[in-house]
Scaffold this motif. Structure first.
Motif, PDB file in Angstrom:
ATOM      1  N   TYR A 100      -1.358 -18.261  -2.615  1.00 35.64           N
ATOM      2  CA  TYR A 100      -1.579 -18.206  -1.160  1.00 35.64           C
ATOM      3  C   TYR A 100      -1.881 -19.610  -0.660  1.00 35.64           C
ATOM      4  O   TYR A 100      -3.023 -19.948  -0.361  1.00 35.64           O
ATOM      5  CB  TYR A 100      -2.743 -17.268  -0.819  1.00 35.64           C
ATOM      6  CG  TYR A 100      -2.581 -15.889  -1.403  1.00 35.64           C
ATOM      7  CD1 TYR A 100      -1.717 -14.974  -0.811  1.00 35.64           C
ATOM      8  CD2 TYR A 100      -3.259 -15.507  -2.552  1.00 35.64           C
ATOM      9  CE1 TYR A 100      -1.554 -13.715  -1.343  1.00 35.64           C
ATOM     10  CE2 TYR A 100      -3.095 -14.247  -3.090  1.00 35.64           C
ATOM     11  CZ  TYR A 100      -2.242 -13.351  -2.484  1.00 35.64           C
ATOM     12  OH  TYR A 100      -2.077 -12.103  -3.009  1.00 35.64           O
TER      13      TYR A 100
ATOM     14  N   GLU B  72      -3.174 -11.441   8.285  1.00 38.16           N
ATOM     15  CA  GLU B  72      -2.808 -12.255   9.445  1.00 38.16           C
ATOM     16  C   GLU B  72      -1.582 -13.124   9.191  1.00 38.16           C
ATOM     17  O   GLU B  72      -0.703 -13.236  10.037  1.00 38.16           O
ATOM     18  CB  GLU B  72      -3.985 -13.143   9.836  1.00 38.16           C
ATOM     19  CG  GLU B  72      -3.738 -13.987  11.069  1.00 38.16           C
ATOM     20  CD  GLU B  72      -4.942 -14.841  11.422  1.00 38.16           C
ATOM     21  OE1 GLU B  72      -4.738 -15.949  11.929  1.00 38.16           O
ATOM     22  OE2 GLU B  72      -6.089 -14.399  11.165  1.00 38.16           O
ATOM     23  N   HIS B  73      -1.496 -13.742   7.998  1.00 40.17           N
ATOM     24  CA  HIS B  73      -0.449 -14.721   7.744  1.00 40.17           C
ATOM     25  C   HIS B  73       0.766 -14.171   7.000  1.00 40.17           C
ATOM     26  O   HIS B  73       1.876 -14.634   7.226  1.00 40.17           O
ATOM     27  CB  HIS B  73      -1.010 -15.909   6.956  1.00 40.17           C
ATOM     28  CG  HIS B  73      -1.967 -16.720   7.750  1.00 40.17           C
ATOM     29  ND1 HIS B  73      -3.311 -16.440   7.790  1.00 40.17           N
ATOM     30  CD2 HIS B  73      -1.774 -17.789   8.548  1.00 40.17           C
ATOM     31  CE1 HIS B  73      -3.912 -17.310   8.580  1.00 40.17           C
ATOM     32  NE2 HIS B  73      -2.995 -18.142   9.058  1.00 40.17           N
ATOM     33  N   SER B  74       0.568 -13.236   6.111  1.00 40.01           N
ATOM     34  CA  SER B  74       1.681 -12.751   5.305  1.00 40.01           C
ATOM     35  C   SER B  74       2.272 -11.446   5.823  1.00 40.01           C
ATOM     36  O   SER B  74       3.477 -11.250   5.779  1.00 40.01           O
ATOM     37  CB  SER B  74       1.244 -12.557   3.850  1.00 40.01           C
ATOM     38  OG  SER B  74       0.876 -13.794   3.294  1.00 40.01           O
TER      39      SER B  74
ATOM     40  N   ALA C  36       1.495  -9.975   8.987  1.00 40.13           N
ATOM     41  CA  ALA C  36       1.665 -10.005  10.446  1.00 40.13           C
ATOM     42  C   ALA C  36       1.673  -8.589  11.028  1.00 40.13           C
ATOM     43  O   ALA C  36       2.596  -8.181  11.720  1.00 40.13           O
ATOM     44  CB  ALA C  36       2.922 -10.773  10.823  1.00 40.13           C
TER      45      ALA C  36
ATOM     46  N   GLU D 168      -8.200 -10.674   4.976  1.00 41.00           N
ATOM     47  CA  GLU D 168      -7.934 -10.933   6.397  1.00 41.00           C
ATOM     48  C   GLU D 168      -6.861 -12.003   6.556  1.00 41.00           C
ATOM     49  O   GLU D 168      -5.975 -11.880   7.411  1.00 41.00           O
ATOM     50  CB  GLU D 168      -9.224 -11.351   7.106  1.00 41.00           C
ATOM     51  CG  GLU D 168     -10.218 -10.224   7.246  1.00 41.00           C
ATOM     52  CD  GLU D 168     -11.576 -10.675   7.761  1.00 41.00           C
ATOM     53  OE1 GLU D 168     -11.732 -11.873   8.092  1.00 41.00           O
ATOM     54  OE2 GLU D 168     -12.498  -9.830   7.831  1.00 41.00           O
ATOM     55  N   TRP D 169      -6.916 -13.046   5.724  1.00 33.09           N
ATOM     56  CA  TRP D 169      -5.928 -14.116   5.808  1.00 33.09           C
ATOM     57  C   TRP D 169      -4.535 -13.591   5.484  1.00 33.09           C
ATOM     58  O   TRP D 169      -3.559 -13.896   6.173  1.00 33.09           O
ATOM     59  CB  TRP D 169      -6.310 -15.256   4.867  1.00 33.09           C
ATOM     60  CG  TRP D 169      -5.422 -16.447   5.016  1.00 33.09           C
ATOM     61  CD1 TRP D 169      -5.618 -17.524   5.824  1.00 33.09           C
ATOM     62  CD2 TRP D 169      -4.178 -16.680   4.343  1.00 33.09           C
ATOM     63  NE1 TRP D 169      -4.582 -18.407   5.703  1.00 33.09           N
ATOM     64  CE2 TRP D 169      -3.679 -17.912   4.799  1.00 33.09           C
ATOM     65  CE3 TRP D 169      -3.443 -15.969   3.405  1.00 33.09           C
ATOM     66  CZ2 TRP D 169      -2.478 -18.447   4.341  1.00 33.09           C
ATOM     67  CZ3 TRP D 169      -2.244 -16.491   2.961  1.00 33.09           C
ATOM     68  CH2 TRP D 169      -1.776 -17.716   3.426  1.00 33.09           C
ATOM     69  N   VAL D 170      -4.418 -12.784   4.412  1.00 35.20           N
ATOM     70  CA  VAL D 170      -3.118 -12.239   4.017  1.00 35.20           C
ATOM     71  C   VAL D 170      -2.562 -11.336   5.105  1.00 35.20           C
ATOM     72  O   VAL D 170      -1.377 -11.415   5.444  1.00 35.20           O
ATOM     73  CB  VAL D 170      -3.225 -11.478   2.675  1.00 35.20           C
ATOM     74  CG1 VAL D 170      -1.970 -10.664   2.399  1.00 35.20           C
ATOM     75  CG2 VAL D 170      -3.485 -12.451   1.537  1.00 35.20           C
TER      76      VAL D 170
ATOM     77  N   GLY E 187      -1.858 -21.412   1.951  1.00 34.81           N
ATOM     78  CA  GLY E 187      -2.623 -21.761   3.145  1.00 34.81           C
ATOM     79  C   GLY E 187      -4.061 -21.312   3.129  1.00 34.81           C
ATOM     80  O   GLY E 187      -4.848 -21.689   3.991  1.00 34.81           O
ATOM     81  N   PHE E 188      -4.457 -20.510   2.147  1.00 37.71           N
ATOM     82  CA  PHE E 188      -5.826 -20.004   2.080  1.00 37.71           C
ATOM     83  C   PHE E 188      -6.689 -20.959   1.276  1.00 37.71           C
ATOM     84  O   PHE E 188      -6.271 -21.488   0.257  1.00 37.71           O
ATOM     85  CB  PHE E 188      -5.873 -18.619   1.444  1.00 37.71           C
ATOM     86  CG  PHE E 188      -7.257 -18.044   1.354  1.00 37.71           C
ATOM     87  CD1 PHE E 188      -7.870 -17.524   2.475  1.00 37.71           C
ATOM     88  CD2 PHE E 188      -7.943 -18.045   0.157  1.00 37.71           C
ATOM     89  CE1 PHE E 188      -9.149 -17.007   2.409  1.00 37.71           C
ATOM     90  CE2 PHE E 188      -9.230 -17.519   0.079  1.00 37.71           C
ATOM     91  CZ  PHE E 188      -9.837 -17.002   1.205  1.00 37.71           C
TER      92      PHE E 188
END
Length: 108
Positions: free
Chosen positions: A20, A45-47, A49, A41-43, A22-23
């Motif tokens: 990941y 939001e970013h992966s 969507a 939360e990051w996944v 960007g994390f």
């Protein structure tokens, strides 16, 4: 591994950077549950969507927990959580390696 080495774990940081890009774990010193929650939360939001996150996460949670492989994976994860603090691996297994070990794991 986060429970063993904390959120500044080199093993975890390297693995997360590879999987990941960007994390980052450099969001302050948090416990393992907070780091995992932040990664989730990051996944999302970013992966993934996902627009309506609550409904989608509820559906994903249902399907994951009812998948035939879930009990074996859950039991193996608990086993790793118990064993790794005493037998810390030199490197994190790849997901494929971990999954193969989970598939062949039997509780005694």
């Amino acid at each position: 591994m986060l429970d063993i080495e904390g959120p500044t774990s080199g093993l975890v940081s390297n693995e997360l950077a590879e999987r990941y890009g960007g994390f980052s774990l450099s969001r302050g010193t948090k416990g393992s549950k907070e780091v995992v929650r932040a990664l989730n939360e990051w996944v999302i939001e970013h992966s993934l969507a996902i627009a309506d996150q609550k409904q989608m996460l509820a559906a994903l949670s249902f399907h994951i927990s009812h998948h035939p492989a879930y009990p074996a994976m859950r039991n193996y994860a608990l086993h790793c959580h118990d064993v790794w603090p005493h037998e810390c691996p030199r490197r994190l297994p790849s997901f494929e390696e971990w999954r193969q070990a989970a598939d062949t794991y039997f509780e005694e």
